[in-house]
Design an enzyme around this catalytic site. Structure first.
Site, PDB file in Angstrom:
ATOM      1  N   HIS A  18      50.907  57.156  66.843  1.00 39.24           N
ATOM      2  CA  HIS A  18      51.330  58.496  67.299  1.00 39.24           C
ATOM      3  C   HIS A  18      50.313  59.548  66.870  1.00 39.24           C
ATOM      4  CE1 HIS A  18      54.106  61.968  67.922  1.00 39.24           C
ATOM      5  NE2 HIS A  18      54.733  61.137  68.729  1.00 39.24           N
ATOM      6  N   GLU A  62      64.256  64.356  60.557  1.00 37.64           N
ATOM      7  CA  GLU A  62      64.756  63.450  59.524  1.00 37.64           C
ATOM      8  C   GLU A  62      64.456  64.001  58.133  1.00 37.64           C
ATOM      9  OE1 GLU A  62      66.445  60.368  57.384  1.00 37.64           O
ATOM     10  OE2 GLU A  62      66.716  60.810  59.514  1.00 37.64           O
TER      11      GLU A  62
END
Length: 149
Positions: A49, A63
């Site tokens: 990513h 998160e």
């Protein structure tokens, strides 16, 4: 009150590579928390990513905010012993109004600012904001519940 990563691991069940709070620098029980995560190129998520253009995923920022909120919730329950806390876990119930305003890259320090919007029993409604260099990069409203494992 400063809470280091060793103390955070006594509160949260998360571990590498999914423990996303490095330190808490300020906490006002039942009100707010400020903590941070140092974003490093060595994070496993950057393998995919994105290769050649590493961007820290927005879901990881959310998160991290949720984990910081978990620390706030647990620390706000002052009558709970360390042993009792070890038998509990924080579950996400909902994420609302999530926004991503700017990319986060390796070398950035994510500062989490979490405040209590509402608290009733085991349910916590939190406002989470993530900053890099005092610039807002992400925000959301989080709802969580503390439950027995």
């Amino acid at each position: 009150m400063i809470i280091d990563v060793v103390e955070i691991q006594k509160i949260l069940p998360h571990r590498f590579p999914f423990l996303l709070v490095d330190r808490v620098t300020d906490i006002q029980e039942n009100e707010s928390l400020i903590g941070y995560k140092n974003v490093s190129i060595s994070e496993p998520v950057f393998q995919g990513h994105f290769p050649g253009h590493p961007i820290y995923p927005g879901v990881m920022i959310l998160e991290g905010l949720a984990q910081a909120g978990g620390v706030l919730a647990f620390k706000s329950m002052g009558d709970m012993t360390e042993e009792e806390a070890a038998q509990k876990v924080v579950y996400f119930m909902s994420i609302d109004k999530a926004k991503f305003r700017s990319p986060v890259r390796p070398g950035d320090r994510l500062e989490y600012r979490v405040s209590v919007m509402k608290h009733k029993g085991a349910i916590w409604m939190l406002k989470g904001e993530a900053y890099v260099d005092d610039a807002l990069v992400s925000e959301a409203e989080l709802k969580a519940m503390i439950v027995d494992k």
